[in-house]
Design an enzyme around this catalytic site. Structure first.
Site, mmCIF file in Angstrom:
data_model
loop_
_atom_site.group_PDB
_atom_site.id
_atom_site.type_symbol
_atom_site.label_atom_id
_atom_site.label_comp_id
_atom_site.label_asym_id
_atom_site.label_seq_id
_atom_site.Cartn_x
_atom_site.Cartn_y
_atom_site.Cartn_z
ATOM 1 N N GLU A 175 0.818 -1.208 0.000
ATOM 2 C CA GLU A 175 0.000 0.000 0.000
ATOM 3 C C GLU A 175 0.853 1.260 0.000
ATOM 4 O OE1 GLU A 175 0.849 1.602 2.909
ATOM 5 O OE2 GLU A 175 1.840 -0.245 3.530
ATOM 6 N N GLU A 318 4.528 -0.551 1.345
ATOM 7 C CA GLU A 318 4.648 -0.864 -0.086
ATOM 8 C C GLU A 318 4.596 -2.363 -0.385
ATOM 9 O OE1 GLU A 318 8.252 0.755 -1.687
ATOM 10 O OE2 GLU A 318 7.896 2.773 -0.927
#
Length: 351
Positions: A175, A318
């Protein structure tokens, strides 16, 4: 889409676990001598329903969205950084890009609610699944409606479907979204009834004064939203984020298609917690890549009875920590497929 996906998730076959365990004991090593790698091999076999699982190529899904609560000054970075990082993903310059290339992974970046308009060249490189331009400020009102949360979940399910259709045999879910540790910490506190001092961490690296302010903002949100811990979708809508909801969908969609799911740090684990509250049968498909430095991560892991593979003091997001753990999954598969048994090697046989 959510209801049909939930209905498609099945508990793994316990008989398969016994067969794989017997095979592991027949490999040319003392029983159990490869420790947690052997348990990991069994988990992968159960996820895929195959005695000889394969996890390559992996798929990396990075969901990006903004948070209205950023207006409260809870992050060290301005909201515009979300779009800037999406551009960095598109250009291949982020940590997750480097790790995805290392593993030969299929990488997809999905915009589910970035506020800042993305340049045309970036738009061409990312998937447009925008539900709305960021969430509302959870300290003032519900972050999303239930319908918006379900739409973001559907975007995650569809991303998982695309990855599996493209041949990916394992999903790494990540994310990007400024202020998403605030949203995930609020959601974690509500679902686990955990004290804020134990849940809320520095996120992007804020100082003590701003950390105290972040806790105050979350406390105000929890008091105003008064979510029901037994209503995970309602809690997600009130306190979560569009990218968090999309991660929930990616986990559910991946499990419905029987692929192992590598979970990243705090935000990813909170999404996994919501997904498991929606569908407890999901839990065997989750493999936890690492232990984050964010204090709330330990609470989320404990609730899920999860033991991460790595502890590297990471707090990037991430999907980076999950990607770093991926080679262990590959090693577990190779152990099952390539090691000789005692009979094959002629070890222990009477001359």
């Amino acid at each position: 889409m959510l209801s049909s996906t939930l209905a498609a998730i099945r508990e793994p076959d316990s008989a398969l676990a016994e067969r794989v365990a017997q095979h592991l004991d027949n490999l040319t090593k003392p029983p159990g001598s490869l420790g947690r790698l052997e348990r990991l091999a069994i988990e992968l076999a159960l996820s895929q329903g195959e005695a000889l699982p394969r996890v390559s190529p992996p798929g990396v899904l990075v969901f990006a969205a903004d948070h209205g609560v950023a207006a409260e000054g809870v992050s060290a970075f301005p909201q515009a950084v979300t779009a800037q990082m999406v551009a960095n993903f598109a250009a291949g310059g982020a940590a997750i890009n480097a790790f995805a290339r290392q593993h030969g992974a299929r990488l997809e970046v999905i915009d589910v609610g970035v506020v800042t308009e993305l340049p045309a060249e970036v738009k061409r490189a990312v998937v447009n699944a925008r539900v709305r331009p960021g969430t509302r400020n959870l300290a003032v009102e519900d972050a999303m409606t239930r319908e918006e949360a379900e739409a973001a979940i559907a975007a995650g399910i569809q991303a998982a479907e695309r990855a599996v259709a493209a041949g990916c045999r394992c999903l790494i879910v990540g994310e990007m979204g400024i202020a998403n540790t605030t949203a995930s910490s609020a959601l974690l506190a509500a679902l686990c009834q955990a004290p804020l001092d134990a849940v809320v961490g520095p996120g992007t690296g804020i100082d003590e004064a701003r950390l105290a302010h972040k806790r105050e903002v979350i406390a105000r949100a929890l008091a105003a939203r008064r979510v029901d811990a037994d209503d995970p979708l309602g809690a997600l809508a009130a306190l979560g984020g569009l990218e968090i909801a999309a991660m929930v969908g990616a986990y559910l969609g991946g499990a419905a298609r029987r692929v192992p799911l590598l979970v990243d740090g705090l935000i990813a684990t909170v999404a996994a917690l919501v997904a498991c509250r929606l569908c407890p049968a999901l839990r065997p498909y989750l493999i936890f890549g690492h232990r984050s430095r964010e204090p709330g991560h330990d609470i989320a892991l404990a609730d899920l009875e999860a033991q991460p593979l790595l502890d590297l003091e990471l707090r990037l997001g991430e999907g980076s920590g999950a990607a770093l753990a991926f080679p262990l999954l590959e090693s577990a598969c190779r152990m099952l497929a390539e090691m000789a048994t005692f009979d094959q090697a002629g070890i222990g046989a009477t001359p």
